[in-house]
Scaffold this active site. Sequence first.
Site, PDB file in Angstrom:
ATOM      1  N   GLY A 170       0.831  -1.206   0.000  1.00 30.28           N
ATOM      2  CA  GLY A 170       0.000   0.000   0.000  1.00 30.28           C
ATOM      3  C   GLY A 170       0.861   1.249   0.000  1.00 30.28           C
ATOM      4  O   GLY A 170       1.961   1.280  -0.568  1.00 30.28           O
ATOM      5  N   SER A 171       0.371   2.257   0.717  1.00 33.71           N
ATOM      6  CA  SER A 171       0.959   3.594   0.599  1.00 33.71           C
ATOM      7  C   SER A 171       2.376   3.699   1.140  1.00 33.71           C
ATOM      8  O   SER A 171       3.060   4.677   0.851  1.00 33.71           O
ATOM      9  CB  SER A 171       0.067   4.602   1.308  1.00 33.71           C
ATOM     10  OG  SER A 171      -1.177   4.651   0.662  1.00 33.71           O
ATOM     11  N   VAL A 172       2.830   2.760   1.987  1.00 32.66           N
ATOM     12  CA  VAL A 172       4.205   2.890   2.460  1.00 32.66           C
ATOM     13  C   VAL A 172       5.181   2.795   1.275  1.00 32.66           C
ATOM     14  O   VAL A 172       6.310   3.265   1.352  1.00 32.66           O
ATOM     15  CB  VAL A 172       4.582   1.838   3.545  1.00 32.66           C
ATOM     16  CG1 VAL A 172       3.789   2.081   4.808  1.00 32.66           C
ATOM     17  CG2 VAL A 172       4.398   0.433   3.046  1.00 32.66           C
ATOM     18  N   LYS A 197       5.025   4.520  -1.257  1.00 37.02           N
ATOM     19  CA  LYS A 197       5.215   5.865  -1.825  1.00 37.02           C
ATOM     20  C   LYS A 197       6.584   6.428  -1.475  1.00 37.02           C
ATOM     21  O   LYS A 197       7.080   7.354  -2.135  1.00 37.02           O
ATOM     22  CB  LYS A 197       4.103   6.796  -1.331  1.00 37.02           C
ATOM     23  CG  LYS A 197       2.768   6.466  -1.974  1.00 37.02           C
ATOM     24  CD  LYS A 197       1.621   7.216  -1.317  1.00 37.02           C
ATOM     25  CE  LYS A 197       0.295   6.751  -1.919  1.00 37.02           C
ATOM     26  NZ  LYS A 197      -0.850   7.207  -1.121  1.00 37.02           N
TER      27      LYS A 197
END
Lengths: 481, 487
Positions: free
Chosen positions: B222-224, B226
């Site tokens: 997921g967003s980690v 980014k």
Amino acid sequence: MSGVDTVQRSRRNAELALLLLALAVAVGANAMTGLHNGTSFEGDFWLQTILLTVASLAVHIVLRFRSKYADPLILPLVVTLNGLGLAMIHRLDTAQTEYGNAQVRWTLLGMALAAAVIWFLRDHRFLRRYTYISLIVSAVLLVMPLVPGLTAGEINGAQVWIRLGPATFQPGEVAKITLAVFFAGYLSTNRDLILLAGRRLGPLQLPRFRDLGPMLAAWLVSIGVLVFQRDLGSSILFFGLFMVMIYVATSRVSWVLIGLTLVAVGGFVAGRIFPHVASRLDSWLNAFSDEVFGRDPGGSYQIVQGLFGMANGGLLGTGLGEGRPDLVPFPHSDMIIAAFGEELGLVGLFAIVLCYGLLITRGFRAALGARDSFGKLLACGLSAAMGLQCFVVIGGVTRLIPLTGLTTPFLAAGGSSLLANWIIVALLLVISNAARRPVDTTPWRPDEAPGHAPTSSTPTAKGRGQRKAIEETRTEAVRIK
Amino acid sequence: MNQAIRNAWIAVASMFALILGSISYVQVIGADELANNPWNNRAILQTFCQDRGAILVAGKPIAQSVESGSDSCEFQRTYPTDPALYAGITGYYSNVFGSTGLENTMNQTLTGQADQLLMDRLRQLFLGQQPKGASVELTIDPEIQALAHSLIPDGQRGSIVVTNPKTGAILAMVSKPSYDPNTVATHDRAAAQEAMGELQKLPGINLNQGVSGPTGGLLAPGSVFKIVDTAAALASGKYTADSTLPNPAEMTLPGSTAKLPNYAGGNCYTRSEASFSFALEQSCNTPFASIALDLGQDAIAKQAAAFGFGEDAGDQLHLDYSPGVFPENLDEAQLAQSAIGQFDVKASPLQIALMTSAIANGGVQMKPTLVRTVRAPDLRVVSEPKPEVLRTSTSPEIARQITEWMSNVVSSGIGTGAAVRGVKVAGKTGTAELGASGLNNSWFTGFAPADDPQVQVTVVMEGVNVQTGAKLTSPSASKIFEAVLKK
């Protein structure tokens, strides 16, 4: 007739020295099995040691009295093998099993029987009188495991056991001896007829059909054992025994060729028809396939575990008591060779095989030296049978040939086998005594034919004394010469 | 007749020669092949009952051999201290199922067979002592380990990895569901088999078989992820710290009609253009998707590999490790999804911890280390691994810049739950959707203090809704930061 030079010395002192060495090996091995956990001298160790020593020395003393010219190597070799077997079986005993003590009891009984045979059978030619009775006894022994009420049923896939009170017994082991006696008697009587009659076909002297009778009978016995008792090993053994004896009796290679043809045909057909033979072949050829390894019963788990054990032993072995022969199914009986291979290594196993080789060679030597064809055939047959048995067992364990259920002589746990083999050893000792005994140069008196008096059940005290005196004078005469 | 007897003897002698040949083959020539046969369990069994060295945490054994009281197998392996806390690290040592975890990978050391223990082995041999293995002391801090374990509620699947980013030392590593390895290590084969049967019914249990747990289980990050996009963007030279990124509420994925929306829970909707700082703080999706489409998949893949995706974790972890995955041959729609840690991007909790540690440690990843010291039976230190560099993930400047932005995530973004009073904490959250179930893998990864990182914490809770995830991840990290920094 012997045509072989023999140094006529009794060699009993050499036997005693070798026997002490053999006992040292056996007792030493037994002590070593407990070395790793400090239990060397615990349990029945001392009792077993004393019993084995006393019994072995007793057999030696009987030999001194009754067969003083017997081969001095045979007894020490057998005590070595028997003692090593006791040590290994004792080592493999767990808290639940007591094969070790049973094996000690059977060993003592075997030695007692051997001593009795040596004591009472002063001349092996006495047995020749019982040629046909031996045949009948063999037949009865072989049929016994199939008789309801007597049979102990199917054990580990083979129906070769009878029940005697609380114990089980394998009559086939004794049949090995009676069959050898029959073949020796029959062939020594009829060899001339078998030899001379018949047609020549090129280099081959073909036997007459009627002389093929006994061979066909032997073949049928073997096939019968295979079919009804499901015992491939004994079947091979009986037929091999007969092949060797008829070859030695006639010196005709044609017999061997006919025999091998019969074996090939019989083996091929058996492999096709009988599932238990087919599965033996399969677990030999495809031992390392997943399907065969996992199959139970009849898979290759046992033989493959045995091979792992022997590979684990390598050149020098793990040392007695240090390996894991217990991972192999039946380590104390069928697979005891694998247990020795693991713990004593290639070196130890070679030593054991050489002991067998030497023992069998001494048997053949007795055959060479024997002065009568019955004795030659009997000694040769019994020795060859033991050799064949070693080959079938060790070859089976090392995956040279299919694994069969034969016992390893003297090593493996099992009373019937031990008794039968001790009797065989006694017979070989008696024959070797006859072979090595100084040649009697005084003329025989008709009423003193060796087959008669010595074993006569009620010899007069006078007769016995006389004969002894005569023998001693003869021995003296030879010494002086 | 005598000639025939001699010939018969020759036949028997030939058979004996064959036997000697076959014995030689089995015991010497073919012995290696037999020894290496996969069915051959003698090697395991030979050492199974020996006195193995202990595995220690802060001087207390978490795995040790005790006398079993049986003659046939003298020593029983036991896991005396909080077995469920350490099962994922020790693994088990069973004569039915073999061994896993450190019991497996450190076997040579624990049995004393390792090369550097040769002299000890010889001494034991000469003195007639029982063979005894070396003991292994771990970098694990038992208090942090217990705290981390307690922060995952029973019945919840999740992992927590706590490391020192400067040394790579693993301070705590837990996952649930866990188990008691004593039940599998028992000499009672039937009981062991039954216990294993029960364990295998538990989904996600970490039996150290490389398919689950902090080092073996692969999850959508997921967003980690980014952080990878940001590092790639800054490293490319096309972007600077002051760049402005497009931030539409949603973007249509190229070549399809599917939409990629911004994270609904934050404040992304308030701006149509965003700075890096704002995009990370609020975890907006569309800016990072557009960065990835702009840079191309090779640049993202290269940066991911620099953080350890698809690479091994070095030789000091001693546990089965599943390298993270950044997929290849993506079309643009897939690349856009991959940029926000969805599609087929996968990482283990330890992989994310390594990524974060690299940011904390000026762009340099240290080898994750689980073993502090190996001691011979006489307590002499045999080996003491020094901190070693695993790889350089990014430049110190970029690491410093990303640290700054990650600090904002905790101070004023959507990761405020991880804040610790009086300490500047840097962090990044992630919520990876699990299909259309409405459940997510909820992540937090971060470190503290941001200007002198002492501790890195990565938390993941699997299959939770957004609220539960937010409750179980950032606040848990905060508690661990506090506990470690207080020491």
